[in-house]
Motif scaffolding. Structure first.
Motif, PDB file in Angstrom:
ATOM      1  N   UNK A   1       0.848  -1.170   0.000  1.00 39.10           N
ATOM      2  CA  UNK A   1       0.000   0.000   0.000  1.00 39.10           C
ATOM      3  C   UNK A   1       0.894   1.234   0.000  1.00 39.10           C
ATOM      4  N   UNK A   2       0.496   2.234  -0.775  1.00 41.37           N
ATOM      5  CA  UNK A   2       1.273   3.473  -0.818  1.00 41.37           C
ATOM      6  C   UNK A   2       0.608   4.553   0.036  1.00 41.37           C
ATOM      7  N   UNK A   3       1.444   5.233   0.805  1.00 47.21           N
ATOM      8  CA  UNK A   3       0.993   6.340   1.639  1.00 47.21           C
ATOM      9  C   UNK A   3       1.565   7.623   1.052  1.00 47.21           C
ATOM     10  N   UNK A   4       0.707   8.579   0.758  1.00 48.90           N
ATOM     11  CA  UNK A   4       1.134   9.907   0.333  1.00 48.90           C
ATOM     12  C   UNK A   4       1.052  10.784   1.575  1.00 48.90           C
ATOM     13  N   UNK A  28       0.636  -4.271   3.203  1.00 43.55           N
ATOM     14  CA  UNK A  28      -0.817  -4.372   3.327  1.00 43.55           C
ATOM     15  C   UNK A  28      -1.160  -5.002   4.674  1.00 43.55           C
ATOM     16  N   UNK A  29      -2.361  -4.733   5.141  1.00 39.65           N
ATOM     17  CA  UNK A  29      -2.866  -5.379   6.346  1.00 39.65           C
ATOM     18  C   UNK A  29      -2.584  -4.671   7.648  1.00 39.65           C
ATOM     19  N   UNK A  30      -1.892  -3.528   7.618  1.00 39.74           N
ATOM     20  CA  UNK A  30      -1.625  -2.799   8.859  1.00 39.74           C
ATOM     21  C   UNK A  30      -2.869  -2.062   9.332  1.00 39.74           C
ATOM     22  N   UNK A  31      -2.980  -1.916  10.658  1.00 36.84           N
ATOM     23  CA  UNK A  31      -4.004  -1.015  11.167  1.00 36.84           C
ATOM     24  C   UNK A  31      -3.403   0.389  11.208  1.00 36.84           C
ATOM     25  N   UNK A  32      -4.245   1.387  11.454  1.00 37.98           N
ATOM     26  CA  UNK A  32      -3.783   2.776  11.403  1.00 37.98           C
ATOM     27  C   UNK A  32      -2.665   3.042  12.417  1.00 37.98           C
ATOM     28  N   UNK A  33      -2.812   2.661  13.705  1.00 38.29           N
ATOM     29  CA  UNK A  33      -1.718   2.928  14.650  1.00 38.29           C
ATOM     30  C   UNK A  33      -0.389   2.296  14.227  1.00 38.29           C
ATOM     31  N   UNK A  38       5.033   2.719  11.726  1.00 39.04           N
ATOM     32  CA  UNK A  38       5.900   2.283  10.632  1.00 39.04           C
ATOM     33  C   UNK A  38       6.375   3.467   9.783  1.00 39.04           C
ATOM     34  N   UNK A  39       5.578   4.516   9.709  1.00 37.70           N
ATOM     35  CA  UNK A  39       5.968   5.717   8.969  1.00 37.70           C
ATOM     36  C   UNK A  39       7.055   6.516   9.686  1.00 37.70           C
ATOM     37  N   UNK A  82      -8.965   6.962  14.249  1.00 40.47           N
ATOM     38  CA  UNK A  82      -7.677   6.420  13.841  1.00 40.47           C
ATOM     39  C   UNK A  82      -7.483   4.976  14.253  1.00 40.47           C
ATOM     40  N   UNK A  83      -8.554   4.293  14.552  1.00 35.55           N
ATOM     41  CA  UNK A  83      -8.504   2.866  14.874  1.00 35.55           C
ATOM     42  C   UNK A  83      -8.965   2.087  13.651  1.00 35.55           C
ATOM     43  N   UNK A  84      -8.586   0.847  13.575  1.00 34.20           N
ATOM     44  CA  UNK A  84      -9.046   0.005  12.476  1.00 34.20           C
ATOM     45  C   UNK A  84      -8.034  -0.075  11.345  1.00 34.20           C
ATOM     46  N   UNK A  85      -8.418  -0.805  10.295  1.00 33.25           N
ATOM     47  CA  UNK A  85      -7.485  -1.058   9.206  1.00 33.25           C
ATOM     48  C   UNK A  85      -7.146   0.196   8.395  1.00 33.25           C
ATOM     49  N   UNK A  86      -5.882   0.307   8.017  1.00 30.09           N
ATOM     50  CA  UNK A  86      -5.433   1.420   7.197  1.00 30.09           C
ATOM     51  C   UNK A  86      -6.139   1.423   5.841  1.00 30.09           C
ATOM     52  N   UNK A  87      -6.423   0.255   5.313  1.00 26.35           N
ATOM     53  CA  UNK A  87      -7.033   0.133   3.985  1.00 26.35           C
ATOM     54  C   UNK A  87      -8.355   0.894   3.868  1.00 26.35           C
ATOM     55  N   UNK A  88      -9.055   1.086   4.976  1.00 28.84           N
ATOM     56  CA  UNK A  88     -10.341   1.800   4.908  1.00 28.84           C
ATOM     57  C   UNK A  88     -10.157   3.274   4.576  1.00 28.84           C
ATOM     58  N   UNK A  89      -8.930   3.789   4.697  1.00 27.49           N
ATOM     59  CA  UNK A  89      -8.639   5.185   4.373  1.00 27.49           C
ATOM     60  C   UNK A  89      -8.191   5.371   2.926  1.00 27.49           C
ATOM     61  N   UNK A  90      -8.079   4.272   2.188  1.00 31.39           N
ATOM     62  CA  UNK A  90      -7.581   4.344   0.815  1.00 31.39           C
ATOM     63  C   UNK A  90      -8.607   4.989  -0.105  1.00 31.39           C
ATOM     64  N   UNK A  91      -8.088   5.740  -1.067  1.00 32.08           N
ATOM     65  CA  UNK A  91      -8.924   6.341  -2.096  1.00 32.08           C
ATOM     66  C   UNK A  91      -9.222   5.331  -3.188  1.00 32.08           C
ATOM     67  N   UNK A  92      -9.889   5.797  -4.230  1.00 31.85           N
ATOM     68  CA  UNK A  92     -10.261   4.927  -5.347  1.00 31.85           C
ATOM     69  C   UNK A  92      -9.036   4.307  -6.018  1.00 31.85           C
TER      70      UNK A  92
END
Length: 117
Positions: A1-4, A28-33, A38-39, A82-92
């Motif tokens: 997954x790419x983070x901008x 892939x598969x990380x939660x937000x925290x 990791x960032x 800010x809880x839960x999977x990071x993937x839910x914050x992904x754009x289209x």
């Protein structure tokens, strides 16, 4: 997954390359925290502020506050959004866009409480 990832400037001399954008690949598969840790937030990605006290808020692409960071804290403090999977914050496009807002020397505990409000 790419983070901008972008961040606010902290001083006039820091404005030259604002918004301080970078793209960081994360597994892939990380939660937000876990993703924020990791960032490398708050260290080493954010500038050190004289006096050793600075507060930052991580926001999603829609402006939702996800976590509070403090120069004096070892790791991010997630907010409920800010809880839960990071993937839910992904754009289209499948990428996640995060912005780190500089809140100057505001007390991070007070900022956290205000955002929980």
């Amino acid at each position: 997954m790419r983070i901008h990832l972008t961040r606010d400037s902290v001083a006039a001399g820091d404005d030259a390359d604002a918004p301080h954008a970078e793209t960081v690949p994360l597994p892939d598969g990380l939660d937000v925290p876990a993703a924020l840790t990791a960032l490398g937030l708050p260290r080493p990605r954010l500038p050190s502020i004289g006096g050793g006290r600075a507060t930052w808020v991580v926001r999603g692409s829609d402006g939702t506050a996800l976590a509070v960071l403090a120069q004096q804290w070892p790791r991010p403090r997630p907010l409920p959004a800010g809880q839960g999977p990071l993937a839910r914050l992904a754009g289209a496009d499948g990428d996640v866009r995060l912005h780190v807002e500089y809140r100057r020397q505001v007390d991070p505990e007070a900022e956290y409480g205000r955002l929980l409000g």
